[in-house]
Design a protein around this motif. Sequence first.
Motif, PDB file in Angstrom:
ATOM      1  N   ARG A 140       0.907  -1.080   0.082  1.00 43.95           N
ATOM      2  CA  ARG A 140      -0.067  -0.024   0.032  1.00 43.95           C
ATOM      3  C   ARG A 140       1.005   1.259   0.035  1.00 43.95           C
ATOM      4  N   SER A 141       1.809   1.206   0.735  1.00 43.09           N
ATOM      5  CA  SER A 141       2.842   2.433   0.673  1.00 43.09           C
ATOM      6  C   SER A 141       3.476   2.583  -0.681  1.00 43.09           C
ATOM      7  N   LEU A 142       4.089   1.576  -1.128  1.00 45.85           N
ATOM      8  CA  LEU A 142       4.562   1.768  -2.428  1.00 45.85           C
ATOM      9  C   LEU A 142       3.541   2.423  -3.470  1.00 45.85           C
ATOM     10  N   LEU A 143       2.099   1.599  -3.525  1.00 44.95           N
ATOM     11  CA  LEU A 143       1.249   2.477  -4.147  1.00 44.95           C
ATOM     12  C   LEU A 143       1.021   4.025  -3.949  1.00 44.95           C
ATOM     13  N   GLN A 144       1.146   4.177  -2.851  1.00 46.98           N
ATOM     14  CA  GLN A 144       1.043   5.657  -2.231  1.00 46.98           C
ATOM     15  C   GLN A 144       2.134   6.545  -2.827  1.00 46.98           C
ATOM     16  N   GLU A 145       3.340   5.828  -2.871  1.00 52.71           N
ATOM     17  CA  GLU A 145       4.521   6.615  -3.283  1.00 52.71           C
ATOM     18  C   GLU A 145       4.277   6.943  -4.749  1.00 52.71           C
ATOM     19  N   THR A 147       1.666   7.307  -6.307  1.00 51.10           N
ATOM     20  CA  THR A 147       0.553   8.513  -6.375  1.00 51.10           C
ATOM     21  C   THR A 147       1.359   9.777  -6.258  1.00 51.10           C
ATOM     22  N   VAL A 148       2.247   9.913  -5.390  1.00 52.69           N
ATOM     23  CA  VAL A 148       3.026  11.229  -5.113  1.00 52.69           C
ATOM     24  C   VAL A 148       3.878  11.272  -6.400  1.00 52.69           C
ATOM     25  N   LEU A 149       4.291  10.266  -6.766  1.00 48.61           N
ATOM     26  CA  LEU A 149       5.394  10.482  -8.207  1.00 48.61           C
ATOM     27  C   LEU A 149       4.469  11.163  -9.413  1.00 48.61           C
ATOM     28  N   LYS A 150       3.076  10.513  -9.310  1.00 54.17           N
ATOM     29  CA  LYS A 150       2.373  11.059 -10.384  1.00 54.17           C
ATOM     30  C   LYS A 150       1.713  12.401 -10.431  1.00 54.17           C
ATOM     31  N   LYS A 151       1.446  12.503  -8.827  1.00 58.74           N
ATOM     32  CA  LYS A 151       0.998  14.006  -8.871  1.00 58.74           C
ATOM     33  C   LYS A 151       2.176  14.985  -9.293  1.00 58.74           C
ATOM     34  N   ASN A 152       3.383  14.485  -9.046  1.00 65.91           N
ATOM     35  CA  ASN A 152       4.553  15.498  -9.238  1.00 65.91           C
ATOM     36  C   ASN A 152       4.908  15.264 -10.672  1.00 65.91           C
ATOM     37  N   GLY A 153       4.311  14.640 -11.374  1.00 68.15           N
ATOM     38  CA  GLY A 153       4.511  14.459 -12.760  1.00 68.15           C
ATOM     39  C   GLY A 153       5.804  13.690 -12.959  1.00 68.15           C
ATOM     40  N   ILE A 154       5.935  12.254 -13.147  1.00 71.66           N
ATOM     41  CA  ILE A 154       7.006  11.521 -13.002  1.00 71.66           C
ATOM     42  C   ILE A 154       8.340  11.809 -13.790  1.00 71.66           C
ATOM     43  N   VAL A 155       9.169  12.343 -12.889  1.00 67.30           N
ATOM     44  CA  VAL A 155      10.399  12.673 -13.852  1.00 67.30           C
ATOM     45  C   VAL A 155      11.563  11.499 -13.595  1.00 67.30           C
ATOM     46  N   ASN A 156      11.536  10.843 -12.541  1.00 64.22           N
ATOM     47  CA  ASN A 156      12.541   9.644 -12.479  1.00 64.22           C
ATOM     48  C   ASN A 156      11.956   8.533 -12.765  1.00 64.22           C
ATOM     49  N   ALA A 157      12.292   8.112 -14.074  1.00 65.49           N
ATOM     50  CA  ALA A 157      11.898   6.772 -14.642  1.00 65.49           C
ATOM     51  C   ALA A 157      12.443   5.717 -13.809  1.00 65.49           C
ATOM     52  N   LYS A 159      13.264   5.232 -10.612  1.00 64.50           N
ATOM     53  CA  LYS A 159      12.651   5.198  -9.200  1.00 64.50           C
ATOM     54  C   LYS A 159      11.169   4.534  -9.554  1.00 64.50           C
ATOM     55  N   LYS A 160      10.511   4.902 -10.572  1.00 62.22           N
ATOM     56  CA  LYS A 160       9.387   4.380 -10.792  1.00 62.22           C
ATOM     57  C   LYS A 160       9.411   2.937 -11.106  1.00 62.22           C
ATOM     58  N   HIS A 161      10.621   2.656 -11.969  1.00 62.02           N
ATOM     59  CA  HIS A 161      10.765   1.206 -12.188  1.00 62.02           C
ATOM     60  C   HIS A 161      11.185   0.371 -10.845  1.00 62.02           C
ATOM     61  N   LYS A 162      11.774   1.022  -9.928  1.00 59.66           N
ATOM     62  CA  LYS A 162      12.300   0.445  -8.797  1.00 59.66           C
ATOM     63  C   LYS A 162      11.053   0.044  -7.957  1.00 59.66           C
ATOM     64  N   ILE A 163       9.986   1.065  -7.867  1.00 55.15           N
ATOM     65  CA  ILE A 163       8.822   0.897  -7.225  1.00 55.15           C
ATOM     66  C   ILE A 163       7.952  -0.411  -7.886  1.00 55.15           C
ATOM     67  N   GLU A 164       8.067  -0.346  -9.039  1.00 57.00           N
ATOM     68  CA  GLU A 164       7.032  -1.181  -9.928  1.00 57.00           C
ATOM     69  C   GLU A 164       7.701  -2.617  -9.461  1.00 57.00           C
ATOM     70  N   THR A 165       9.011  -2.868  -9.296  1.00 59.03           N
ATOM     71  CA  THR A 165       9.485  -4.127  -9.268  1.00 59.03           C
ATOM     72  C   THR A 165       9.191  -4.433  -7.881  1.00 59.03           C
ATOM     73  N   SER A 166       9.320  -3.690  -6.933  1.00 54.38           N
ATOM     74  CA  SER A 166       8.889  -3.894  -5.312  1.00 54.38           C
ATOM     75  C   SER A 166       7.717  -4.246  -5.376  1.00 54.38           C
ATOM     76  N   LEU A 167       6.872  -3.436  -5.785  1.00 55.42           N
ATOM     77  CA  LEU A 167       5.274  -3.830  -5.898  1.00 55.42           C
ATOM     78  C   LEU A 167       4.856  -5.170  -6.329  1.00 55.42           C
ATOM     79  N   ARG A 168       5.598  -5.633  -7.370  1.00 56.79           N
ATOM     80  CA  ARG A 168       5.454  -6.901  -7.945  1.00 56.79           C
ATOM     81  C   ARG A 168       5.665  -7.835  -7.023  1.00 56.79           C
ATOM     82  N   LYS A 169       6.911  -7.816  -6.382  1.00 56.23           N
ATOM     83  CA  LYS A 169       7.206  -8.620  -5.565  1.00 56.23           C
ATOM     84  C   LYS A 169       6.411  -8.822  -4.047  1.00 56.23           C
ATOM     85  N   HIS A 170       6.003  -7.813  -3.771  1.00 59.24           N
ATOM     86  CA  HIS A 170       5.374  -7.950  -2.438  1.00 59.24           C
ATOM     87  C   HIS A 170       3.650  -8.554  -3.054  1.00 59.24           C
ATOM     88  N   GLY A 171       3.154  -7.851  -3.889  1.00 58.12           N
ATOM     89  CA  GLY A 171       2.077  -7.944  -4.297  1.00 58.12           C
ATOM     90  C   GLY A 171       1.928  -9.918  -4.748  1.00 58.12           C
TER      91      GLY A 171
END
Length: 511
Positions: A140-145, A147-157, A159-171
Amino acid sequence: MTNSLEFKSSFINNSEKKPALDTEGRNLLARPRFSLRLHILLLFILFSFLSMAIIIGSVIVINCIQKKISFVQTTERYLFYIEQARRWEKNYFLYDTNLEDAIQITGNAKTLLSQNLKKLMTVLSAEETANMIENLEKYRSLLQELTVLKKNGIVNAGKKHKIETSLRKHGAEMVKVAAALVYKEQNSMNAMLRLIQRIPIYCFAVVLLLTIFLVHFLSKRLIKPFNLLIESTQRIAKGDFSLVPPICRYRGEFTAVEVAINQMLKELKSHELTMVESHKLRAVGTLTAGVAHELNNPLNNIMLTAHAMLEDHNGLSEDELLEMINDLINEADRSRSIVRNLLDFARESESVSEPLDLGMLVSETIKLTLNQAKVSGVKIETQIQPDLPRIRGDKQQLKQVFLNLILNALDAVEKGGNIKINLKKADSPGFLAVQVEDNGCGIPSHILPNIFDPFFTTKGSGKGTGLGLSVSHGIITMHGGQINLETEEGKYTRFTVILPSRNIPADFNKT
Ligand code: ADP
């Protein structure tokens, strides 16, 4: 005479008073009580407890199943939430949609988890539960992170990829644990359902076992005592008056029957004694007539000789006088032996086992009946094989047996009849046989099974007691022998007494 009067008075007393309980009766009644009613009550209580246990057990199992069903539903809902969250997570990465939905549904999953934490802890270990919560929180906290990235208009690809990998693992981990939980709970519920399906089978088995136990119990507590009582009454009918042994270990309903039968047996025994004595007295009566006749001869001779001596005492030579005195002694001796024979028979005596010359014993008994036979016009023929081995036994009792048989034969033949008495070696080695045969009325086949029963008689009242054969049978059995019978109605009757010339039973002196 005194004896018969004593018997009579004791018999009258016995029949008028209800006899007091004897020691055996009191002992039987003094045992701890464990009646049939108590048995049945205990069985009923046991049965009720078993039924209650089965009902309570079923209610508990049904309750557990209900709880399991609701818990399985909860785990399935949780699985659905996180699977849905994972679908929306994919949508976000593919189409940039549903990120808020994913966050919301993980929130729902979190609420569900916290509401059912206690139940969860009963199924999973504390560590597993903590891991599950931690994975959900992390996801849940990764999803919220994101959201924050999305709100700020994702600049750091990166970081997004790292969150995605982590999300897949925990999911993946969350889905795996939730699926395993659902699978485990479904299995446990199925096991309970199988158990409840088996409850009727268990009940049937319990009822079957109880029925078998009940049948066994009934046969032991009801049928066995009944059978024992039937056996005892059959034994009594055959003339064996020994007491009924205790039927059950404890005092119960059958004890009263047992005490009553034993009491009755004692009465019968004393009655039998009275009858045996009266049978003996009847025989003495029959014999007395003959004996009186027999005594007449020697007394007459004594009188004649004494008169001759009185009248001619001066004219008689010394030798003649001596001869006459010898005659007197011989005749007096003859009279004495006649009287002694009768007294011997009438006297009550303890049983004594001694070596006996059976030939002599039979001859002495025949002598007792010769005059009765003469009066009745019956011929008695005797045949005694010489040099037979001696037997051991009670002289008086054996005399009584042969006397009973001869008197019965005398009763059975008509005037001019014939009685043959024959003593010889029996067919089986080590045994002697005494046959008493008459050519009288014979015994009808329909009464044959009864003639050895006590008190069975076909003779009129006052004539027969029905104890002669039963008493004789008892005496001969006690001597280790047997009585055989051959008869043909209207033609003849032959009683054969077989006695061992050795092998006297050890308990012989207990008679
Ligand atoms: P009791 O002589 O007092 O009747 P027993 O026990 O001696 O008693 O005999 C039983 C019955 O057996 C007799 O009543 C008679 O019917 C029958 N019985 C015994 N001996 C003879 C016999 N020699 N001939 C015919 N019947 C006999």
